[in-house]
Design an enzyme around this catalytic site. Structure first.
Site, PDB file in Angstrom:
ATOM      1  CG  HIS A 204      -2.215   1.477   1.268  1.00 31.85           C
ATOM      2  ND1 HIS A 204      -2.873   1.155   0.580  1.00 31.85           N
ATOM      3  CD2 HIS A 204      -1.655   2.965   1.810  1.00 31.85           C
ATOM      4  CE1 HIS A 204      -3.306   2.245   0.320  1.00 31.85           C
ATOM      5  NE2 HIS A 204      -2.616   2.554   1.416  1.00 31.85           N
TER       6      HIS A 204
ATOM      7  CG  ASP B 180      -6.016  -0.328   2.749  1.00 30.22           C
ATOM      8  OD1 ASP B 180      -5.939  -1.299   2.036  1.00 30.22           O
ATOM      9  OD2 ASP B 180      -6.528   0.960   1.539  1.00 30.22           O
TER      10      ASP B 180
ATOM     11  CB  CYS C  53      45.518  31.251  -8.181  1.00 28.54           C
ATOM     12  SG  CYS C  53      45.003  30.501 -10.023  1.00 28.54           S
TER      13      CYS C  53
END
Length: 938
Positions: A125, A161, A743
């Protein structure tokens, strides 16, 4: 190898010892997967009970069982007039099942059958029982706005259910998840696993029976079309939940122009109210807006929902953005290749719609008997033949007639309308003789959204100090959402299933779009970072495009080859055999998963490209944090990635604070790799957070792969036998390129004594010729520093140099004009102990020291007496001396008689305090891959 009949790829040991005889009762692809997995685990399926054929087509569960020779029973019903049909029950009992497994069943099964087997019956389910009992559980999960969804395997009883729980699983519900999203991502795959696990627990005698509580229990019936009308007096979130909870069946609807119109594809819209044409809807107090991205509707809280698709009473579906121009689309003339594709697709339709004699232009896919499971089959078959067409389930609903579907597929193939559904609240500016459109929100899971807490920050134009835009400042919640989206895309999304060549196609397409938008990108980069436009166009953007193209070519060269091919991607390895058996060991390269990429502000887009391209080529997903002072090109990149067709969640961009966003990313347990470019102190903090948090906090395992490209103090040695004019020109580029915000900039020049004075004189002469000014001016040589705090730091750096006794030959001051401009600066007489000799300026400051004529080893010692080791250089005509110097210099890159010559195919990265790991080239891919060793006994 084939003589072993591929036995080495089969499992030699069953995972479980106890097996059952099973009856499978149900239908659908889900039932088929459960059937296949149970058989693979060694259980015996003694009978399959499913629905009769529909339009001449057997259910997928029946097809799989019939193929295996498993007995298949196709009963239209099990009961008549409320009583079991005895012939049906007898047929069922004849198979002798020990357990009934009901993965998905639409028929009512009598209790005589439910209770018949030794172990009874178990049912799947799709909700966390006892919440949402009933047949539309997934729909109601969304309609109620549940934050959690899930599944339950329970023991069948005579209630609806209500039987005892055997096991449950749950998952989070995303803000814009649909029924299909939840089903495909979680409920289907995890449901199959759960059913198999439940059967084995029963076989092993370990299955629990936990009674369901009635506390919190809900029951909602099947949603039907007549019950799905939109009630307008609700907040936007409730409207959105109602629409997505009914998408695709039965469809939430309203009345427009006296006809029923059904809404599909809703999402919450977090932006300012967009421009659009008003559209009145029955019962709505405020008209909607038909915009370029869809229909915007308003809740009673004035918040907005975007609806992408509309369907009319005759079944025709259109993009909501085309409501007022739905009939204006021109019919495309097909090329010969496109006509062949149309014939191939027609054959695929015919294979699915077997009851249709001839597929005609007017043939409707759904009216001819196809269902949602046939949509998946059709798209997968098309994908096998034409992988370059990116089709979605909703495309079939949008064009269900064959002629319309072909037109849509051809438009997709040609790359038309690919940005539909992407909602962007642009900041637009007319600058550099063009209008630039800049996204300014976080980019998470394929959408631009405001920060969770609503916070923003201003990004500043360094040329004049003005505010360019107010940008969303990502929160910790946004980091969690972005990482979750990236993880989902990697583990369960289309990206993880995509073959490598398709991945490369997307990267190539993204590179093409970047090139198409290169002038806009360069303009944004220039106003956001201060880069001179001509440099931004050639280097910042140009190299970014090259990087994506380079790594796009690597995509299909990484996958492992399993059979005796010694390639980059994998290798067979000779090992000792445990006689009399034989073993085969091979390695496989795999993506690592979710990667956090943190980039600096000096080359905003290029640093993004250097790391992201390799990361994506390797098959990872990413969350990227741009520098807080330069977020705009990264957000524009996000827009282009969406337009290129990257699946949602693959690329996520989070502007904001490094201390907040960067820190949380570096210690996030779902991040498997951190790639960082920035300062050495910050890099050290990332190492601590990525590794040492395991030992110094209560966090769970947080070890992750890390690569760092950090600071530098790159030495450049200039000998007296160099070409002096070239050394001057290259030396200036080594220092002043990109305003010194570079850098690998030459942080310290060592000039041989005999040419020192002439070298300095020539440098100063050239500096005086440099034009400092507006970075958008094509004649400008030197633009502003990136941001005010950095300018102030540079001025302090120069003051320190003067105080320590270095000679300030030129510059050292702020330029007297608006913005953050600094004069190119030259220091001489710099001694080794001085601060400016040891620490990086990251600005336009040339630091020059003399060395004695002929003292090669002495200058090498001085050049290497730094904690950094990113780059270095040497100028000399003596190639033997140059090669000796290059061997002795302790740096990741050495330039000889040149400088700044990086290439996408050459690895880039430093030694010592400059970090570890490589960007660019083949080696960069290894930073985003892991190696798995696999040993098979045969």
């Amino acid at each position: 190898f084939t003589s072993y009949n591929m036995v080495c790829f089969n499992s030699f040991d069953q995972a479980y010892q106890n097996k059952l005889k099973l009856a499978l009762i149900g239908q659908s692809i889900f039932g088929q997967e459960v059937y296949n997995k149970l058989k693979n685990e060694g259980h015996k399926v003694v009978g399959v009970f499913t629905v009769p054929d529909k339009n001449g087509q057997a259910d997928p569960l029946a097809l799989a069982a019939e193929k295996d020779g498993t007995p298949v029973f196709k009963f239209p019903r099990w009961r008549a007039k409320g009583k079991p049909i005895q012939e049906v029950v007898a047929a069922y009992k004849s198979v002798g099942a020990e357990l009934n497994v009901l993965p998905f069943c639409t028929q009512f099964i009598p209790m005589d059958v439910i209770d018949c087997p030794k172990h009874g019956s178990i049912i799947y389910h799709p909700s966390i029982l006892p919440r949402h009992r009933g047949a539309s559980a997934i729909n109601w999960t969304l309609i109620h706005g549940d934050k959690k969804a899930g599944l339950t395997v329970f023991w069948a009883d005579d209630g609806l259910d209500t039987g005892p729980i055997l096991l449950q699983r749950e998952c989070d519900v995303g803000q814009n998840d649909t029924v299909d999203d939840l089903y495909n991502r979680f409920l289907f795959p995890e449901g199959v696993k759960a059913m198999v696990e439940a059967v084995q627990l029963i076989a092993d005698g370990k299955a629990p029976r936990i009674p369901q509580t009635e506390e919190g229990a809900t029951y909602e019936g099947i949603q039907k079309k007549e019950n799905a009308e939109i009630s307008w007096d609700q907040p936007a979130a409730a409207l959105h939940n109602w629409i997505r909870g009914h998408d695709k069946v039965p469809g939430a609807w309203t009345t427009i122009d006296d006809q029923v119109v059904t809404f599909y594809g809703s999402s919450l819209l977090e932006a300012s109210v967009p421009a659009g044409q008003e559209l009145s809807m029955k019962g709505a107090s405020r008209p909607g807006l038909v915009t370029k991205n869809g229909l915007v509707i308003f809740g009673n809280d004035e918040k907005m929902v975007l609806v992408r698709n509309l369907q009319f009473e005759d079944g025709k579906m259109i993009p909501a953005s085309k409501y007022f121009s739905a009939d204006e689309t021109t019919t495309l003339e097909l090329t010969q290749e496109e006509k062949k594709m149309a014939e191939d697709i027609k054959a695929i339709w015919k294979g699915i719609l077997s009851s249709v004699a001839v597929i005609e232009d007017t043939t409707d896919f759904f009216k001819s008997g196809a269902s949602s499971m046939h949509v998946v089959r059709m798209l997968e078959e098309i994908k096998q033949k034409y992988s370059e067409i990116q089709l979605r389930n909703e495309d079939v609903y949008m064009a269900s007639k064959f002629a319309d579907f072909i037109q849509m597929a051809v438009r997709k193939l040609r790359g038309e309308n690919e940005e539909e559904g992407l909602v962007i609240d642009y900041i637009s500016k007319h600058v550099n003789n063009m209008t630039v459109n800049m996204p300014h929100q976080c980019f998470i899971n394929g959408q631009f959204i405001s920060a969770d807490d609503g916070k923003t920050f201003d990004t500043i134009n360094p040329a004049d100090g003005s505010v360019i835009a107010s940008v969303s400042s990502a929160s910790l919640a946004d980091v969690d959402k972005a990482v979750a989206a990236a993880k989902e895309a990697f583990e369960n999304g289309e990206w993880g299933r995509m073959n490598a060549r398709e991945r490369g196609h997307l990267l190539y397409k993204l590179a093409d779009l970047m090139e198409e938008h290169q002038e806009e990108l360069a303009t944004i980069e220039s106003i956001d970072s201060g880069a001179v436009y001509t440099l931004a166009l050639k280097t910042h953007i140009g190299m970014s495009v090259q990087t994506f193209r380079y790594f796009a070519g690597w995509c299909d060269k990484i996958q492992a080859i399993l059979i005796c091919l010694i390639l980059f991607q994998g290798a067979t390895i000779p090992i000792n055999h445990a006689r009399p058996n034989h073993n085969l060991t091979f390695t496989k390269k795999e993506p690592v998963g979710v990667c956090a990429i943190i980039i600096p502000w000096n080359y905003p887009l290029m640093m993004l490209a250097w790391k992201s391209a390799a990361c994506l080529a390797a098959g990872n997903t990413l969350v990227l944090k741009p520098a807080q002072v330069t977020p705009l090109t990264a957000l524009k990149f996000a827009e282009l990635s969406a337009k290129a067709g990257f699946p949602k969640g693959v690329i996520n961009i989070l502007p904001g604070s490094g201390g907040l966003v960067g820190q949380h990313l570096s210690k996030h347990p779902d991040v498997r790799k951190v790639g960082f470019t920035g300062s050495t102190p910050t890099g050290k903090e990332i190492i601590k957070r990525s590794f040492f948090v395991l030992f110094f906090s209560s966090a769970a395992n947080n070890l992750k792969k890390v690569s760092l490209e950090l600071g530098g103090k790159s030495p450049l040695i200039i000998f007296n036998d160099c070409e002096l004019d070239k050394a001057v020109k290259m030396g200036m580029g080594a220092v002043y390129f990109n305003k010194g915000e570079n850098c690998i900039a030459a942080g310290r020049l060592f000039v041989e004594e005999s040419i020192h004075d002439e070298f300095v004189r020539k440098v100063v002469e050239e500096i005086k010729k440099m034009k400092i000014g507006d970075p958008l001016d094509r004649s400008t040589d030197h633009g502003p520093q990136n941001h005010k705090a950095h300018l102030e730091k540079l001025l302090q750096y120069c003051e320190t140099g003067v105080k320590e006794g270095a000679t300030l030959v030129y510059g050292g001051k702020q330029v007297c004009r608006p913005g953050f401009f600094m004069e190119p600066t030259v220091f001489t007489d710099v001694e080794d102990h001085m601060y400016i000799a040891q620490e990086e300026s990251f600005g336009p400051v040339m630091v020059i020291s003399k060395f004695k004529n002929g003292d090669v080893d002495g200058v090498l010692r001085r050049a290497n007496s730094t904690e950094y080791g990113l780059a270095s250089g040497v100028f000399t005509k003596d190639i033997s001396k140059a090669l000796y110097i290059s061997e002795k210099l302790d740096a990741g890159t050495v330039f000889i008689n040149t400088y700044n010559k990086t290439d996408v195919a050459a690895p880039f990265g430093g030694f010592k305090q400059s970090g570890f790991g490589k960007d660019l080239g083949e080696e960069a891919l290894h930073e985003y891959l892991r190696t798995k060793a696999i040993t098979v006994e045969y």
